[in-house]
Design a protein around this motif. Structure first.
Motif, short mmCIF file in Angstrom:
data_model
loop_
_atom_site.label_atom_id
_atom_site.label_comp_id
_atom_site.label_asym_id
_atom_site.label_seq_id
_atom_site.Cartn_x
_atom_site.Cartn_y
_atom_site.Cartn_z
N ARG A 1 17.50 4.33 5.94
CA ARG A 1 16.79 5.59 5.70
C ARG A 1 15.27 5.44 5.79
N ILE A 2 14.79 4.26 6.11
CA ILE A 2 13.35 4.03 6.20
C ILE A 2 12.82 4.61 7.51
N LYS B 1 8.89 0.18 5.79
CA LYS B 1 9.48 -0.44 4.60
C LYS B 1 8.41 -0.63 3.51
N THR C 1 8.18 5.75 1.42
CA THR C 1 9.47 5.24 0.97
C THR C 1 9.28 4.69 -0.44
N SER C 2 10.37 4.38 -1.08
CA SER C 2 10.30 3.71 -2.37
C SER C 2 10.85 2.30 -2.18
N THR D 1 14.52 2.45 -1.28
CA THR D 1 15.01 3.17 -0.11
C THR D 1 15.87 2.24 0.74
#
Length: 145
Positions: free
Chosen positions: A108-109, A73, A100-101, A104
């Motif tokens: 989906r992490i 995360k 990740t952003s 996200t």
């Protein structure tokens, strides 16, 4: 004025400055690593970092050899994750774990798991360049407590 000073002191206490990096020896490089050896430090890890220089990263220290899972995360740079046993021997490498952003979705992490007392996170591609693969020895890691 007093309340602003009290707030600043409380903030300083809540977010301690990182300790000086330690240096460990991989087969082909010296690694400068910040140490995360408490639960809050391990949870924070390399979150929100936008850059990692070559041969730098973080060493996560656990109480014993055990299965561990990392949830990436807010990890904004792609990483290599190196799972190391209490004997200093690399057990596995999760290469090029995607970044990740901040937006996200949790589902989906990326998650990666392995087993060891230590996990080293490095910039993506660094493990291979530094000769880190299963069976390699990370010198100096067994002195960390």
């Amino acid at each position: 004025m007093f309340s602003l000073l009290a707030f600043a002191l409380a903030l300083q206490t809540a977010t301690p400055a990182p300790a000086a990096p330690i240096v460990l020896r991989a087969p082909a490089a010296a690694l400068r690593l910040e140490v995360a050896d408490t639960e809050p430090a391990r949870e924070r890890g390399l979150m929100n970092r936008t850059f990692l220089a070559a041969h730098t990263g973080m060493l996560f220290v656990f109480d014993r050899d055990r299965p561990v899972e990392f949830w990436m995360k807010n990890t904004l740079v792609p990483l290599d994750m190196v799972f190391v046993g209490s004997d200093g021997v690399v057990r596995s490498v999760a290469a090029r774990v995607p970044a990740t952003s901040l937006s996200t979705p949790d589902a989906r992490i990326p998650r990666r798991d392995g087993s060891g007392k230590y996990v080293i996170e490095l910039p993506a591609g660094e493990a291979m360049l530094d000769g880190i693969r299963p069976g390699a020895i990370i010198h100096g890691i067994t002195a960390i407590e």
